[in-house]
Design a protein around this motif. Structure first.
Motif, PDB file in Angstrom:
ATOM      1  N   VAL A 125      45.884  51.671  48.841  1.00  0.00           N
ATOM      2  CA  VAL A 125      45.522  50.250  48.891  1.00  0.00           C
ATOM      3  C   VAL A 125      44.205  50.013  48.144  1.00  0.00           C
ATOM      4  O   VAL A 125      44.067  49.037  47.390  1.00  0.00           O
ATOM      5  CB  VAL A 125      45.428  49.763  50.352  1.00  0.00           C
ATOM      6  CG1 VAL A 125      44.819  48.364  50.427  1.00  0.00           C
ATOM      7  CG2 VAL A 125      46.807  49.761  51.010  1.00  0.00           C
ATOM      8  N   ALA A 126      43.247  50.912  48.323  1.00  0.00           N
ATOM      9  CA  ALA A 126      41.967  50.774  47.624  1.00  0.00           C
ATOM     10  C   ALA A 126      42.149  50.890  46.116  1.00  0.00           C
ATOM     11  O   ALA A 126      41.516  50.155  45.340  1.00  0.00           O
ATOM     12  CB  ALA A 126      40.978  51.824  48.128  1.00  0.00           C
ATOM     13  N   HIS A 127      43.019  51.806  45.674  1.00  0.00           N
ATOM     14  CA  HIS A 127      43.292  51.938  44.243  1.00  0.00           C
ATOM     15  C   HIS A 127      43.905  50.660  43.677  1.00  0.00           C
ATOM     16  O   HIS A 127      43.554  50.231  42.568  1.00  0.00           O
ATOM     17  CB  HIS A 127      44.239  53.117  44.001  1.00  0.00           C
ATOM     18  CG  HIS A 127      43.581  54.458  44.083  1.00  0.00           C
ATOM     19  ND1 HIS A 127      42.254  54.664  43.797  1.00  0.00           N
ATOM     20  CD2 HIS A 127      44.089  55.693  44.399  1.00  0.00           C
ATOM     21  CE1 HIS A 127      41.958  55.952  43.935  1.00  0.00           C
ATOM     22  NE2 HIS A 127      43.055  56.590  44.302  1.00  0.00           N
ATOM     23  N   VAL A 128      44.831  50.071  44.418  1.00  0.00           N
ATOM     24  CA  VAL A 128      45.449  48.826  43.947  1.00  0.00           C
ATOM     25  C   VAL A 128      44.396  47.718  43.880  1.00  0.00           C
ATOM     26  O   VAL A 128      44.314  46.963  42.905  1.00  0.00           O
ATOM     27  CB  VAL A 128      46.616  48.416  44.859  1.00  0.00           C
ATOM     28  CG1 VAL A 128      47.126  47.026  44.494  1.00  0.00           C
ATOM     29  CG2 VAL A 128      47.756  49.433  44.770  1.00  0.00           C
ATOM     30  N   ARG A 129      43.576  47.620  44.917  1.00  0.00           N
ATOM     31  CA  ARG A 129      42.561  46.568  44.961  1.00  0.00           C
ATOM     32  C   ARG A 129      41.609  46.671  43.773  1.00  0.00           C
ATOM     33  O   ARG A 129      41.364  45.683  43.066  1.00  0.00           O
ATOM     34  CB  ARG A 129      41.772  46.659  46.269  1.00  0.00           C
ATOM     35  CG  ARG A 129      40.629  45.652  46.376  1.00  0.00           C
ATOM     36  CD  ARG A 129      39.897  45.773  47.716  1.00  0.00           C
ATOM     37  NE  ARG A 129      39.354  47.104  47.930  1.00  0.00           N
ATOM     38  CZ  ARG A 129      38.215  47.541  47.395  1.00  0.00           C
ATOM     39  NH1 ARG A 129      37.494  46.746  46.604  1.00  0.00           N
ATOM     40  NH2 ARG A 129      37.792  48.761  47.641  1.00  0.00           N
ATOM     41  N   THR A 130      41.061  47.858  43.544  1.00  0.00           N
ATOM     42  CA  THR A 130      40.103  48.011  42.449  1.00  0.00           C
ATOM     43  C   THR A 130      40.796  47.943  41.091  1.00  0.00           C
ATOM     44  O   THR A 130      40.219  47.443  40.118  1.00  0.00           O
ATOM     45  CB  THR A 130      39.336  49.335  42.576  1.00  0.00           C
ATOM     46  OG1 THR A 130      40.263  50.439  42.588  1.00  0.00           O
ATOM     47  CG2 THR A 130      38.519  49.359  43.860  1.00  0.00           C
ATOM     48  N   GLY A 131      42.044  48.433  41.016  1.00  0.00           N
ATOM     49  CA  GLY A 131      42.775  48.375  39.748  1.00  0.00           C
ATOM     50  C   GLY A 131      43.059  46.948  39.330  1.00  0.00           C
ATOM     51  O   GLY A 131      42.897  46.585  38.149  1.00  0.00           O
ATOM     52  N   VAL A 132      43.479  46.106  40.268  1.00  0.00           N
ATOM     53  CA  VAL A 132      43.734  44.701  39.955  1.00  0.00           C
ATOM     54  C   VAL A 132      42.438  44.026  39.516  1.00  0.00           C
ATOM     55  O   VAL A 132      42.406  43.288  38.517  1.00  0.00           O
ATOM     56  CB  VAL A 132      44.348  43.978  41.168  1.00  0.00           C
ATOM     57  CG1 VAL A 132      44.336  42.461  40.974  1.00  0.00           C
ATOM     58  CG2 VAL A 132      45.777  44.467  41.415  1.00  0.00           C
ATOM     59  N   ALA A 133      41.360  44.274  40.238  1.00  0.00           N
ATOM     60  CA  ALA A 133      40.075  43.676  39.863  1.00  0.00           C
ATOM     61  C   ALA A 133      39.642  44.132  38.472  1.00  0.00           C
ATOM     62  O   ALA A 133      39.117  43.332  37.678  1.00  0.00           O
ATOM     63  CB  ALA A 133      39.021  44.035  40.902  1.00  0.00           C
ATOM     64  N   ASP A 134      39.873  45.405  38.155  1.00  0.00           N
ATOM     65  CA  ASP A 134      39.425  45.940  36.870  1.00  0.00           C
ATOM     66  C   ASP A 134      40.191  45.327  35.700  1.00  0.00           C
ATOM     67  O   ASP A 134      39.588  44.977  34.678  1.00  0.00           O
ATOM     68  CB  ASP A 134      39.581  47.460  36.850  1.00  0.00           C
ATOM     69  CG  ASP A 134      38.500  48.171  37.648  1.00  0.00           C
ATOM     70  OD1 ASP A 134      37.582  47.477  38.141  1.00  0.00           O
ATOM     71  OD2 ASP A 134      38.578  49.407  37.788  1.00  0.00           O
ATOM     72  N   VAL A 135      41.531  45.213  35.810  1.00  0.00           N
ATOM     73  CA  VAL A 135      42.279  44.680  34.661  1.00  0.00           C
ATOM     74  C   VAL A 135      41.982  43.200  34.448  1.00  0.00           C
ATOM     75  O   VAL A 135      41.938  42.724  33.303  1.00  0.00           O
ATOM     76  CB  VAL A 135      43.792  44.929  34.800  1.00  0.00           C
ATOM     77  CG1 VAL A 135      44.093  46.421  34.783  1.00  0.00           C
ATOM     78  CG2 VAL A 135      44.392  44.264  36.028  1.00  0.00           C
ATOM     79  N   ILE A 136      41.770  42.465  35.521  1.00  0.00           N
ATOM     80  CA  ILE A 136      41.404  41.050  35.376  1.00  0.00           C
ATOM     81  C   ILE A 136      40.043  40.930  34.702  1.00  0.00           C
ATOM     82  O   ILE A 136      39.837  40.133  33.788  1.00  0.00           O
ATOM     83  CB  ILE A 136      41.416  40.353  36.750  1.00  0.00           C
ATOM     84  CG1 ILE A 136      42.850  40.250  37.278  1.00  0.00           C
ATOM     85  CG2 ILE A 136      40.789  38.960  36.649  1.00  0.00           C
ATOM     86  CD1 ILE A 136      42.945  39.718  38.699  1.00  0.00           C
ATOM     87  N   ARG A 137      39.107  41.770  35.146  1.00  0.00           N
ATOM     88  CA  ARG A 137      37.763  41.748  34.547  1.00  0.00           C
ATOM     89  C   ARG A 137      37.798  42.197  33.086  1.00  0.00           C
ATOM     90  O   ARG A 137      37.204  41.553  32.216  1.00  0.00           O
ATOM     91  CB  ARG A 137      36.842  42.653  35.348  1.00  0.00           C
ATOM     92  CG  ARG A 137      35.404  42.695  34.827  1.00  0.00           C
ATOM     93  CD  ARG A 137      34.700  43.954  35.274  1.00  0.00           C
ATOM     94  NE  ARG A 137      35.326  45.139  34.716  1.00  0.00           N
ATOM     95  CZ  ARG A 137      35.526  46.272  35.388  1.00  0.00           C
ATOM     96  NH1 ARG A 137      35.166  46.397  36.649  1.00  0.00           N
ATOM     97  NH2 ARG A 137      36.107  47.317  34.789  1.00  0.00           N
ATOM     98  N   ASP A 138      38.504  43.288  32.808  1.00  0.00           N
ATOM     99  CA  ASP A 138      38.507  43.839  31.454  1.00  0.00           C
ATOM    100  C   ASP A 138      39.129  42.875  30.445  1.00  0.00           C
ATOM    101  O   ASP A 138      38.740  42.848  29.276  1.00  0.00           O
ATOM    102  CB  ASP A 138      39.260  45.172  31.428  1.00  0.00           C
ATOM    103  CG  ASP A 138      38.531  46.271  32.192  1.00  0.00           C
ATOM    104  OD1 ASP A 138      37.347  46.068  32.532  1.00  0.00           O
ATOM    105  OD2 ASP A 138      39.157  47.320  32.462  1.00  0.00           O
ATOM    106  N   ALA A 139      40.117  42.104  30.894  1.00  0.00           N
ATOM    107  CA  ALA A 139      40.766  41.148  29.996  1.00  0.00           C
ATOM    108  C   ALA A 139      40.046  39.800  29.969  1.00  0.00           C
ATOM    109  O   ALA A 139      40.431  38.913  29.194  1.00  0.00           O
ATOM    110  CB  ALA A 139      42.222  40.946  30.418  1.00  0.00           C
ATOM    111  N   GLY A 140      39.027  39.639  30.811  1.00  0.00           N
ATOM    112  CA  GLY A 140      38.365  38.353  30.908  1.00  0.00           C
ATOM    113  C   GLY A 140      39.313  37.264  31.369  1.00  0.00           C
ATOM    114  O   GLY A 140      39.238  36.120  30.915  1.00  0.00           O
ATOM    115  N   ALA A 141      40.229  37.611  32.283  1.00  0.00           N
ATOM    116  CA  ALA A 141      41.309  36.714  32.687  1.00  0.00           C
ATOM    117  C   ALA A 141      40.918  35.862  33.881  1.00  0.00           C
ATOM    118  O   ALA A 141      40.059  36.232  34.689  1.00  0.00           O
ATOM    119  CB  ALA A 141      42.567  37.525  33.024  1.00  0.00           C
TER     120      ALA A 141
END
Length: 450
Positions: A125-141
């Motif tokens: 669950v922690a991996h999913v949480r941080t992974g979702v946050a990271d891709v949104i941040r990295d794409a500036g989405a």
């Protein structure tokens, strides 16, 4: 009576939107005139729907074409920037998270490696949480542009309860895990963004059927071979499910050896106990393969292949490695013969990271054993090949879950956390993924068959 009429008008409007947005998504760019012919809608209805979708930022112009003796015609397409999709693969060696636009072009990705046997629910669950946050941040989405998050997981998915999707993953130690509830509490996205949780073999199958080697098959069986083994069977673009909403086949736990090896599910003689990467690593180690005790599955499989198929000139293949792979090919061939006899597929595809790694080396032997174990007429009409989409197939397939729901709603954005939307099913293939043109679908508000 008035309420019934309001519902009818609303349903007709949604159906018209669905016809237009689906046809543009899968066959676009198209002109308004072409849309009218393809959908069966009047020019007035086309104009209204196009204006509405364009105002919402879902459609955009894509150039002009000359017409015979008339004014040039403006082409329309679904705007790639009209929404965002996230696909997640809860794999057996990593958690992969990818962010896509509406054209399924990757915008960002991240991998979270898992330790051997690392299926701790809180960690996942922690991996999913941080992974979702990271891709949104990295794409500036903008997270409010998300149309949904699709997640492929190992195990059996149970739906319908108050906690949402519950995962029963016996081989990974998950017993009735309220995964959707846990993710909803942890993942920081707007509450209206829906979650779509399904079996990873099923999302792999959907991706291959929409975009890959399953395209055009009447019936296809898609095998996921990773550390474990799974499969899905697809009829004409729609997954075989109980009431259209079931689980993928637990093919890895069909018996291939009576009184055989102990499987991690607790039974004996399962296919997964012979053909899964974890099992191949253990068997290679037991035979004396030069592996440290802490070698992971991917490294072990690479070492096994190097021993069986050395690329050094003059090197002799290790007979034990060759024998182990031959036995694995026979187990897979016999298990595929069961799928052939039961479902009569036109096509079988092997996917998953281990399937993609080992499959090309043993594919001829797998085909030979499948033909030996299956009924001859059934085997004669089935082809067996390697999947075409590579290691991202599960995440792409996971992203199609919210995409299918979005298109079925006629391009309407999700509005409430508990909105009822389709969980799966093929609705067609966008032109950029096609290998050959698809036949036109019937003019209806339902998803266009793939």
């Amino acid at each position: 009576m008035a309420e019934r009429n309001r519902r009818t008008v609303r349903d007709l409007r949604r159906g018209n939107r669905a016809r237009v947005v689906q046809r543009l998504y899968f066959d676009g760019p198209l002109s308004r005139q072409e849309l009218g012919s393809a959908t069966g809608l009047s020019s007035g209805s086309i104009s209204n729907v196009v204006a509405e979708l364009a105002a919402e930022g879902l459609l955009e112009e894509a150039g002009v074409v000359d017409s015979d003796g008339g004014r040039p015609r403006t082409l329309l397409r679904v705007a790639p920037a009209g929404g965002l999709l996230i696909g997640i693969d809860i794999g057996e060696t990593r958690v992969r998270v990818e962010l896509f636009d509406l054209s399924l072009t990757e915008l960002a990705r991240t991998d979270r490696l898992l330790a051997q046997h690392g299926y701790d629910v809180d960690r996942i669950v922690a991996h999913v949480r941080t992974g979702v946050a990271d891709v949104i941040r990295d794409a500036g989405a903008d997270p409010h542009q998300l149309l949904g998050i699709g997640i492929g997981v190992p195990g059996i998915i149970e739906r319908g309860g108050p906690e949402g999707a519950v995962v029963h993953g016996q081989t990974i130690g998950w017993s009735a895990v309220p995964f959707e509830k846990l993710l909803r509490e942890a993942v920081e996205v707007p509450p209206e963004v829906p979650l779509f949780i399904d079996n990873g073999a099923k999302t792999l199958g959907q991706a291959e059927m929409w975009f890959g080697g399953g395209r055009g098959a009447g019936i296809a069986a898609i095998a996921l071979i990773g550390s474990g083994v799974g499969a899905s069977v697809i009829h004409g673009g729609a997954l075989v499910e109980e009431s259209r909403r079931g689980t993928a086949l637990e093919w890895g736990h069909t018996t291939v050896h009576m009184r055989g090896r102990r499987c991690r599910c607790g039974s004996i003689g399962c296919l997964e106990a012979y053909a899964g990467a974890e099992a191949m690593r253990e068997r290679w180690h037991e035979l004396g393969g030069p592996l440290p005790d802490d070698t992971d599955d991917e490294s072990a499989l690479a070492a096994l292949l190097d021993a069986a198929f050395p690329d050094t000139e003059g090197a002799v293949p290790d007979p034990l490695a060759v024998s182990l792979l031959d036995d694995t090919a026979e187990c897979l061939g016999a298990a595929l013969a069961d799928l052939i006899n039961l479902f009569l597929p036109d096509r079988i595809l092997l996917g998953g990271w281990a399937g993609l790694l080992v499959g090309p080396h043993i594919l001829p032997a797998i085909r030979r054993h499948a033909a030996q174990y299956a009924l001859s007429h059934a085997a004669g009409r089935t082809t067996i090949d390697i999947g075409e989409l590579g290691p991202d197939a599960v995440t792409v397939g996971a992203a199609t879950l919210p995409l299918a729901a979005f298109l079925a709603r006629g391009g309407s954005r999700p509005r409430t956390p508990d909105e009822s939307v389709p969980q799966s099913g093929a609705v067609g293939v966008p032109r950029r993924w096609r290998r050959a043109p698809a036949p036109a679908g019937e003019a209806s508000g339902e998803p266009i068959p793939g």
